[in-house]
Design a protein around this motif. Structure first.
Motif, short mmCIF file in Angstrom:
data_model
loop_
_atom_site.label_atom_id
_atom_site.label_comp_id
_atom_site.label_asym_id
_atom_site.label_seq_id
_atom_site.Cartn_x
_atom_site.Cartn_y
_atom_site.Cartn_z
N PRO A 70 0.84 -1.21 0.00
CA PRO A 70 0.00 0.00 0.00
C PRO A 70 0.87 1.26 0.00
N PRO A 71 0.35 2.38 -0.49
CA PRO A 71 1.16 3.60 -0.57
C PRO A 71 1.55 4.18 0.79
N ILE A 72 0.80 3.87 1.83
CA ILE A 72 1.19 4.26 3.20
C ILE A 72 0.91 3.07 4.11
N SER A 73 1.45 3.12 5.30
CA SER A 73 1.29 2.01 6.24
C SER A 73 -0.15 1.90 6.72
N ASP A 74 -0.47 0.74 7.29
CA ASP A 74 -1.81 0.56 7.84
C ASP A 74 -2.09 1.55 8.96
N GLY A 75 -1.07 1.83 9.77
CA GLY A 75 -1.25 2.80 10.85
C GLY A 75 -1.57 4.19 10.32
#
Length: 338
Positions: A322-327
């Motif tokens: 994904p382009p950013i973390s799950d957090g």
């Protein structure tokens, strides 16, 4: 005078008298190189009048009567409003460039700029918009974008400011639009799914980050809005809507009228989304290293109307990070306090 190039295709009829005793003749008038050409119906040039020496013998009256100089017996009678306005504009522009003791340099610069700006305003509003857009510095664009955003607050609310969420959104935009300096903000409501403003502002509706499970869908809306801003400069859109007087004011003072900003803020909130070529969108997803399918399904949950984006997905069948973390995605979903 370079400004005269703008009138090289302007022609009009007129009545020419070679001397006080001569009969008036029907002639055709057209702009030459710093001169006004007088031709007969067979397109033979009868004479050239220097625009710098041109004198109006009956100011404010119509038909306008001109002479090529104080000592000349020649006259031209012109009824065409466009030609008269053009001649008066050029005469004023040339008059401003004449030396004035003690202020020569200032007046030459000011008169030339005023003359060119006035000609562009009167004859070429499209060119005036293009010139203003070309010279507008990033700081002015950013100020205009923020001013429009502030005037959208009544309908769309102020940008959501939850710190962790905005930092996550900044990381997402840096990942998608590296080095662009563009800023993405989330508004509580009252706007379409996404839109863009001058100064590199991209706005998202709160529902985009709260209602979708995949951050790639939100990323797609950011890429799409950035592509729209690339295809049609938002500052140019604003100036075309505001009109030539507002554009001239921005060019000369660096500011826009309040009414122009407020009107554009209202218009942009209700304007339909401009369609985007699938090929260009797929190229954006390919460049960003993202799948286009989540975005396509966000547009149409059935996928029927977005088959091109699904079947042409540059990462179709491949697993990607994904382009950013799950957090960060969770923090972004809570940017408005939800």
């Amino acid at each position: 005078m370079t400004a005269l190039k703008k009138f090289q295709r302007l022609e009009s009829p007129g009545l020419w008298r070679e001397s006080p005793e001569a009969q008036r003749r029907d002639v055709i008038l057209s702009f030459g190189n710093a001169s006004l050409m007088v031709s007969d119906s067979a397109e033979r040039v009868l004479t050239h009048w220097s625009l710098a020496a041109l004198e109006r013998l009956n100011p404010g009256q119509m038909p306008a009567l001109y002479s090529p100089g104080a000592d000349s017996g020649e006259t031209l009678e012109i009824e065409d409003d466009l030609m008269v306005d053009a001649l008066e504009t050029v005469r004023k522009a040339i008059g401003r460039t004449r030396p004035r003791p003690g202020r020569l340099r200032i007046w030459i610069v000011a008169a030339t700029a005023a003359g060119i700006a006035a000609l562009a305003l009167f004859w070429l509003p499209g060119a005036l918009v293009r010139q203003t857009v070309a010279v507008a510095p990033p700081e002015i664009r950013a100020e205009i974008g923020q001013a429009v955003l502030a005037r959208m607050a009544r309908a769309a609310g102020t940008p959501c400011e939850r710190v962790g969420g905005q930092r996550a959104l900044d990381r997402l935009s840096a990942r998608l639009l590296p080095g662009s300096g563009k800023r993405v903000r989330v508004l509580p409501g009252g706007l379409p799914r996404a839109l863009h403003l001058p100064g590199g502002l991209i706005l998202l509706n709160r529902a985009l980050v709260e209602d979708h499970e995949d951050v790639a869908a939100v990323a797609g809306f950011i890429l799409a809005e950035d592509l729209r801003a690339t295809r049609s400069d938002p500052l140019a859109d604003l100036l075309r809507a505001a009109g030539p007087l507002a554009t001239f004011r921005l060019l000369t003072t660096g500011t826009l009228p309040e009414a122009a900003l407020s009107d554009y803020a209202r218009e942009v909130l209700i304007a339909p989304e401009a369609p985007l070529p699938e090929a260009e969108m797929l190229a954006r997803f390919r460049e960003a290293g993202l799948s286009s399918t989540p975005y396509a399904l966000a547009l149409d949950v059935t996928g029927e109307s977005q088959r091109g984006l699904i079947e042409g997905d540059p990462l179709r069948g491949r697993e990607t990070d994904p382009p950013i973390s799950d957090g960060d995605w969770l923090r972004l979903q809570a940017i408005c306090g939800g």
